[in-house]
Design a protein around this motif. Structure first.
Motif, PDB file in Angstrom:
ATOM      1  N   LYS A  29       0.841  -1.198   0.000  1.00  0.00           N
ATOM      2  CA  LYS A  29       0.000   0.000   0.000  1.00  0.00           C
ATOM      3  C   LYS A  29       0.876   1.247   0.000  1.00  0.00           C
ATOM      4  N   ALA A  30       0.454   2.232  -0.774  1.00  0.00           N
ATOM      5  CA  ALA A  30       1.192   3.488  -0.842  1.00  0.00           C
ATOM      6  C   ALA A  30       0.987   4.298   0.435  1.00  0.00           C
ATOM      7  N   ASN A  31       1.889   5.264   0.646  1.00  0.00           N
ATOM      8  CA  ASN A  31       1.798   6.119   1.830  1.00  0.00           C
ATOM      9  C   ASN A  31       0.441   6.811   1.970  1.00  0.00           C
ATOM     10  N   CYS A  64       4.637   5.934  -3.383  1.00  0.00           N
ATOM     11  CA  CYS A  64       4.570   4.556  -2.893  1.00  0.00           C
ATOM     12  C   CYS A  64       5.988   4.000  -2.885  1.00  0.00           C
ATOM     13  N   PHE A  65       6.361   3.280  -1.814  1.00  0.00           N
ATOM     14  CA  PHE A  65       7.725   2.783  -1.661  1.00  0.00           C
ATOM     15  C   PHE A  65       8.727   3.922  -1.778  1.00  0.00           C
ATOM     16  N   THR A  66       8.476   4.946  -0.993  1.00  0.00           N
ATOM     17  CA  THR A  66       9.347   6.113  -0.962  1.00  0.00           C
ATOM     18  C   THR A  66       9.886   6.327   0.444  1.00  0.00           C
ATOM     19  N   GLY A  67       9.758   5.293   1.294  1.00  0.00           N
ATOM     20  CA  GLY A  67      10.358   5.361   2.626  1.00  0.00           C
ATOM     21  C   GLY A  67       9.609   6.284   3.574  1.00  0.00           C
ATOM     22  N   LEU A 101       3.896   7.250 -10.920  1.00  0.00           N
ATOM     23  CA  LEU A 101       4.985   6.275 -10.858  1.00  0.00           C
ATOM     24  C   LEU A 101       5.294   5.887  -9.417  1.00  0.00           C
ATOM     25  N   ILE A 102       5.354   4.571  -9.153  1.00  0.00           N
ATOM     26  CA  ILE A 102       5.784   4.078  -7.852  1.00  0.00           C
ATOM     27  C   ILE A 102       7.261   4.422  -7.659  1.00  0.00           C
ATOM     28  N   GLY A 103       7.626   4.794  -6.436  1.00  0.00           N
ATOM     29  CA  GLY A 103       9.017   5.128  -6.149  1.00  0.00           C
ATOM     30  C   GLY A 103       9.311   6.613  -6.315  1.00  0.00           C
TER      31      GLY A 103
END
Lengths: 385, 385
Positions: free
Chosen positions: A48-50, A76-79, A111-113
């Motif tokens: 799941k994204a932030n 998403c997946f950005t820590g 875009l994810i990341g």
């Protein structure tokens, strides 16, 4: 008008510089009340994204006053930096509107990341600008600002007796069960408590967005949120309200299907005479997931053999040798053997109806999907999302 | 040499007129003994073709003396007439070889729903012709006759200590778990009973063909059959034999992957540090099934976000925010956040290695797959199978 059709709502869409095209990319929808009841459903993807992690907490108390949405980055997946960006976005909106950050739903797509400092700066500035641009007729602006590969904004309204419910949606690919890559905001001036909104929304999404399966891929950011202002002063019967929300979601789901990335056919898979509704859904979905069948449809080939090969992989209760398959009203396979010649089927219209009679029970379900085309491969190999 | 590498076997491939190209389309492999022990695995699709239904019965007693295979028609969902065609085919071979029809395995591949009188006539005539054409060096002819969209015959041999095992395979699409659209005949001159052959074959297919997932579609006709002549007079240790069969199947699986319809990348998905091997397989397979990821690979885009979106849909035990993702040795994502820049990855070679470290346990699995390309869509929209 979409999200501003019902009384008590304002919306906006502004340019924040997140999209390389320079088109609007931050949208805001605000509920002016008097009620601030809300409900939402989120992606069932474990990744799941932030914004999803944040918004799940916002909705925990059944209250939300605003929804801020950005395209141009999924965050998403950005820590932990990415989660802080979402938190700051909610605070920026809350400060501008003089509400609590805990009542601000955040949605992101792209875009994810993607979620660095430049992204954060643009989203925060865009959120503040969106608050200044709010207007009672801002629904279209908001619907435009959430578009990614969508070719047009998606809006719908359903009128009740003294109340209404409207909505906007984005998402032209990655459509999958447990929701598509899809952001949907629904607003109503009906006066209903959060629990009733939640029941109506789950009832509606179960038979609409959850049965739209364009390519079998499930997004990390899917969110469908329903805000109720109560501004009509009318408290409709729950059944009537749920029916209206279902009609609205069905309309938006058809719009998403019709704009799916690269698709050349809008396919309605109708499964009848299943032992259970769950069986019917599983069988219908197996067709949507068959690349071989979906490529055949692109080639205007009514390949009923690939239909049977697909449904044979399911756990549903039926005899593969007792199944009828029809394409656009022509029964090509009866009880697992060839029936009418395939040349009788006209596959050229964009709309395709595949009917599967399992001869096993009395339950039914309909799945919406799209074909697998050169353009789908092109868009998803050239465009990073 | 493939199926005729081991002592005790003869094979042939002939033109029966089933392929519109006029190329050979009926193959025959015969075990001359002294042993006639055999084992087989079949598609796990519930929609099984007539030859599969027949051959399952043939193998029930662990004895088979011949395998007849046709391309140009799957004889699946062709009604009782189709089953009778399979039965007649076995009888035609049995009559020519003076053996029992109950010892003749039948395999078919091609378009589902094809199996009319003209098809039957050609298959029967071809089977008789194939029996007359049998030769001790007929392996290549047989391997060529079973090709459909394959661009070349697929053969391999592994030498044991005084014995050998060889094989041929066809199948360039529809590769999926629970076997690909794939016909494989393996022959050995080792002297082992049917039960030992069965154990070795299941052990080998579980980690080779069952982990080849080109497009997620599962065929109605998949068959892998292993015949043992005992002609070497050597009874190898079961572990040695199983290792040789596994090596052989891995070789053939790689050949199938390398010839997958329209593919431009051969992708090895390696999942490490999973809680269980089953989890590792499920996670690896979720990548193979993601059209979005496979289209990105076609576009030489190392889209690690789509990797995480795919694995988030599985039930495997791991934390999506504790996963590392590497493409061709470059770690792009560490613990669910961006690591090295994607520009460091060279995606131009045909071979692509995706490494997923779940940081959850100590088990591992490798899945072989292919990218989703324009040519895949073209071949599967233009060609009916």
């Amino acid at each position: 008008m979409s999200v501003t059709a019902a009384r008590g709502f304002e919306a906006s869409g502004v340019v924040a510089g997140l999209k390389s095209t320079g088109l609007p990319d931050v949208a805001l929808v605000v509920n002016r009340g008097p009620s601030s009841a809300a409900a939402a459903v989120f992606t069932s993807n474990r990744a799941k994204a932030n914004p999803v992690l944040w918004s799940q907490q916002v909705l925990a108390d059944g209250v939300a006053r605003a929804v801020v949405l950005n395209s141009g980055g999924a965050n998403c997946f950005t820590g932990s930096f990415g989660f802080q960006t979402t938190h700051s976005t909610a605070e920026a909106v809350a400060d501008a509107l003089e509400i609590g950050a805990g009542d601000v739903v955040v949605c992101s797509t792209g875009l994810i990341g993607t979620g660095d400092q430049a992204f954060r700066d643009k989203v925060l500035a865009g959120s503040r600008a969106a608050a200044l641009a709010l207007a009672p007729d801002g629904g279209r602006d908001a619907a435009s600002a959430i578009m990614t590969t969508d070719t047009h904004p998606k809006e719908a309204v359903v009128q009740g007796d003294g109340w209404s419910v409207g909505g906007m949606a984005k998402g032209a690919g990655m459509l999958a069960p447990g929701l598509a890559t899809m952001l949907v905001v629904l607003t109503t001036d009906a006066d209903l408590p959060a629990a009733a909104l939640d029941r109506a929304l789950r009832q509606a999404t179960r038979v609409t967005f959850d049965r739209l399966d364009s390519d079998g891929c499930m997004s990390t950011n899917d969110t469908v949120v329903l805000l109720a202002s109560g501004a009509s002063g009318v408290a409709p019967a729950e059944a009537d309200f749920a029916a209206a929300v279902t009609e609205l979601c069905a309309d938006l789901a058809r719009q998403l299907q019709g704009d799916a990335e690269g698709a050349s056919h809008d396919i309605t898979v109708e499964v009848v005479n299943a032992v259970s509704e769950q069986d019917a859904v599983e069988v219908g979905r197996s067709l949507a997931r068959s690349n071989l069948l979906m490529a055949a449809v692109f080639g205007n080939d009514p390949n009923w053999g690939r239909v049977l090969a697909a449904i044979g992989t399911t756990q549903a209760e039926f005899d593969p040798y007792d199944v009828d398959v029809s394409f656009n009203g022509v029964r090509l396979c009866a009880k697992g053997a060839p029936d009418r010649p395939v040349t009788e089927v006209d596959m050229t219209p964009r709309a395709l109806h595949i009917l599967l009679d399992l001869h096993a029970g009395s339950e039914t379900a309909t799945i919406l999907t799209n074909d697998l085309t050169h353009d789908y491969v092109h868009e998803n190999s050239a465009y990073s999302s």
